[in-house]
Design a protein around this motif. Sequence first.
Motif, short mmCIF file in Angstrom:
data_model
loop_
_atom_site.label_atom_id
_atom_site.label_comp_id
_atom_site.label_asym_id
_atom_site.label_seq_id
_atom_site.Cartn_x
_atom_site.Cartn_y
_atom_site.Cartn_z
N MET A 141 0.91 -1.24 -0.12
CA MET A 141 0.13 -0.05 0.08
C MET A 141 0.83 1.22 -0.03
O MET A 141 0.41 1.92 -0.39
CB MET A 141 -0.80 -0.16 1.28
N GLY A 142 2.08 1.22 0.63
CA GLY A 142 2.86 2.36 0.46
C GLY A 142 3.43 2.68 1.87
O GLY A 142 2.94 2.31 2.91
N LEU A 143 4.09 3.83 1.84
CA LEU A 143 4.53 4.44 3.05
C LEU A 143 3.85 5.66 3.56
O LEU A 143 3.08 6.31 2.71
CB LEU A 143 6.09 5.01 3.07
N ILE A 144 3.80 5.95 4.84
CA ILE A 144 3.04 7.29 5.27
C ILE A 144 3.47 8.45 4.61
O ILE A 144 3.07 9.55 4.95
CB ILE A 144 3.00 7.21 6.68
N THR A 145 4.84 8.53 4.24
CA THR A 145 5.63 9.70 3.57
C THR A 145 5.66 9.47 1.97
O THR A 145 6.09 10.44 1.43
CB THR A 145 7.01 9.72 4.11
N ASP A 146 4.85 8.72 1.45
CA ASP A 146 4.98 8.61 -0.20
C ASP A 146 4.34 9.56 -0.79
O ASP A 146 4.88 10.12 -1.94
CB ASP A 146 4.20 7.27 -0.37
N GLN A 147 3.73 10.64 -0.28
CA GLN A 147 2.93 11.66 -1.02
C GLN A 147 3.67 13.00 -0.77
O GLN A 147 3.46 13.87 -1.58
CB GLN A 147 1.24 11.91 -0.31
N TYR A 148 4.70 13.08 -0.16
CA TYR A 148 5.38 14.33 0.12
C TYR A 148 6.16 14.85 -1.17
O TYR A 148 5.98 15.89 -1.61
CB TYR A 148 6.72 14.18 1.13
N ALA A 149 6.70 13.62 -2.02
CA ALA A 149 7.14 14.10 -3.29
C ALA A 149 6.26 14.84 -4.35
O ALA A 149 6.54 15.65 -4.92
CB ALA A 149 7.86 12.97 -4.01
N ILE A 150 4.96 14.17 -4.29
CA ILE A 150 3.87 14.49 -5.18
C ILE A 150 3.35 16.13 -4.72
O ILE A 150 3.13 17.12 -5.49
CB ILE A 150 2.78 13.52 -5.21
N HIS A 151 3.38 16.26 -3.27
CA HIS A 151 2.93 17.48 -2.87
C HIS A 151 4.02 18.59 -3.37
O HIS A 151 3.50 19.67 -3.77
CB HIS A 151 2.97 17.44 -1.32
N ALA A 152 5.22 18.11 -3.26
CA ALA A 152 6.41 19.32 -3.37
C ALA A 152 6.40 19.37 -5.05
O ALA A 152 6.64 20.58 -5.41
CB ALA A 152 7.87 18.55 -3.24
N MET A 153 5.86 18.71 -5.80
CA MET A 153 5.75 18.89 -7.22
C MET A 153 4.36 19.80 -7.55
O MET A 153 4.43 20.76 -8.34
CB MET A 153 5.68 17.62 -7.92
N LYS A 154 3.42 19.43 -6.69
CA LYS A 154 1.98 20.06 -6.96
C LYS A 154 2.02 21.42 -6.32
O LYS A 154 1.37 22.40 -7.17
CB LYS A 154 1.01 19.08 -6.47
N PHE A 155 2.60 21.61 -5.18
CA PHE A 155 2.17 22.97 -4.52
C PHE A 155 3.27 23.15 -3.51
O PHE A 155 3.30 22.84 -2.34
CB PHE A 155 1.08 23.11 -3.76
N PRO A 156 4.76 23.53 -4.42
CA PRO A 156 5.74 23.50 -3.63
C PRO A 156 5.90 24.52 -2.57
O PRO A 156 6.59 24.36 -1.44
CB PRO A 156 7.07 23.80 -4.49
N MET A 157 5.17 25.81 -2.77
CA MET A 157 5.29 26.89 -1.67
C MET A 157 4.16 26.77 -0.85
O MET A 157 4.11 27.70 0.21
CB MET A 157 5.25 28.16 -2.37
N LYS A 158 3.29 25.72 -0.81
CA LYS A 158 2.21 25.48 0.21
C LYS A 158 2.66 25.21 1.63
O LYS A 158 3.52 24.38 1.76
CB LYS A 158 1.17 24.75 -0.21
N PRO A 159 2.37 25.96 2.58
CA PRO A 159 3.04 25.57 3.88
C PRO A 159 2.47 24.20 4.38
O PRO A 159 1.28 23.90 4.34
CB PRO A 159 2.18 26.52 4.86
N ALA A 160 3.35 23.52 4.65
CA ALA A 160 3.04 22.15 5.29
C ALA A 160 2.99 22.26 6.74
O ALA A 160 2.19 21.47 7.11
CB ALA A 160 4.35 21.21 4.96
N ILE A 161 4.11 22.91 7.58
CA ILE A 161 3.88 23.21 8.99
C ILE A 161 4.24 24.45 9.45
O ILE A 161 4.96 25.16 8.89
CB ILE A 161 5.07 22.25 9.56
#
Length: 487
Positions: free
Chosen positions: A1-21
């Motif tokens: 099913m994948g890792l709990i962190t798998d989406q981070y690379a996708i988020h970085a491409m999709k909205f790199p400047m969006k605040p994560a934390i």
Amino acid sequence: MGLITDQYAIHAMKFPMKPAIQTVDKRIDYQEWYERVSQTANWFGSFHSANKTVAILLPNGVPFLQLFTGAAAAGWTAVPFDVKWTESEVEKRLELSKASIVISTKNRSESIRNTPVSTKVLIWEECLEEIQQQPTKKTIEPDGELPFYMGFTSGTTGNPKAFIRSHNSWVESFACNHIDFQMDEKDHVLIPGALIHSHFLYGAISTLYFGGTVYLLEKYIPSQALAWIDVKPITVIYLVPTMISSLFKTGQSIERPIKILSSGAKWEEHSKQQVRSLLPNLTLYEFYGASELSFVTVLTDQEMERKPGSVGRPCHNVKVEIRLQDSKLAKPKETGKIYVKSKMIFSGYLEPDQNTVQTEKEWMTVHDMGYLDEEGYLYIAGREKNMILYGGINIFPEEIEKVLSLHHEVEEVVVVGVNDPYWGQIVTAAVKGSATKLELQRLCKEKLASFKIPRKWVFVDEMPYTSGGKIARKQIIDLIESKVNSH
């Protein structure tokens, strides 16, 4: 099913400047977050350790989340340690977890003296310098079946037990956020509690998985949390009921829509009404679950009036059964032990002697007692271990606590069984508030069978709490028995 962190690379491409934390003094966007987690994962990958387990002894903050997610992305198991634990409590859990590394701040690390020979103590500030030298793209791809999280829960003896969660179990849980709680990447989520508590840790990790923004308090300060709710675009708050009175005692009203996800204990109705008056556009989700089980049932706003006292219906892809002592299935409204089946169940408890995981069967119980009604709504009677045996009769203290909480001058109440040579156990109440014993006895006579009315009463100024924000029941029992025996 994948890792709990798998989406981070996708988020970085999709909205790199969006605040994560977002913390009080720091803002990290998704591009930076992906790079930090990748560097941390690569750093963990540089260790040639057979036992890939790291203990994290840090306060709430970005470093805690960075180490936790970086370890997970590297195929390591992260073990959060509470900064409030005593030296002996830390040593006991290091011995149990068999962590090969413990990471802490310079000040805190000096108190970690008696570590096992196989455990290295590392200083976060020094680790960070090494991490920043690593590549900003992840070079490791572990499997989702791997464990990534070890937590602690108290066994029947009061000693800690270590439980293990796999990536797959949490990724499966994330679907409940989306389907049962209607959450997605647009949410701005306030995490006001300690990340050592799985409720708040899960809230942060699930938000980052979806691509939302985490608002993280380094320490729970009610006025600060309320200020953030007032001025930040917060849409979701993770809470436990014990936080409510302190958070909303200012009486400040907030008009915009807000969603609260509550776990840890059953909310009393008067507390809900207080919150609703201050948050008129509140959507409240009250869910029942456990660290070992993840989500079990959820009760929505619309269902609360129709099903008072219920903890809701099973969450997405969860099955619930009530079993009697002879393992037969209970009939509707017949109390028995609650069993749960889902893909979100933990991997098992760590066997400290063999350093192996005792896997669980397909159906799992944490020994809560309750019943299902004809429509499949679950009602919790109480914990099996809390049950009071009075002259051969089983009494659930939670039922009595609920009645006593109806009194407007009762702030908090805990009911326990105090040992008695004749009856076995005597129902005893510890009460915080200005209500009198006579008033409470009258209330009990109206609502409860005579044998459930507390025989002994202790009035306290403060209740002790666990690090997760729950009332420390064992400490209450010790307090009551010491007071009762001294009279």
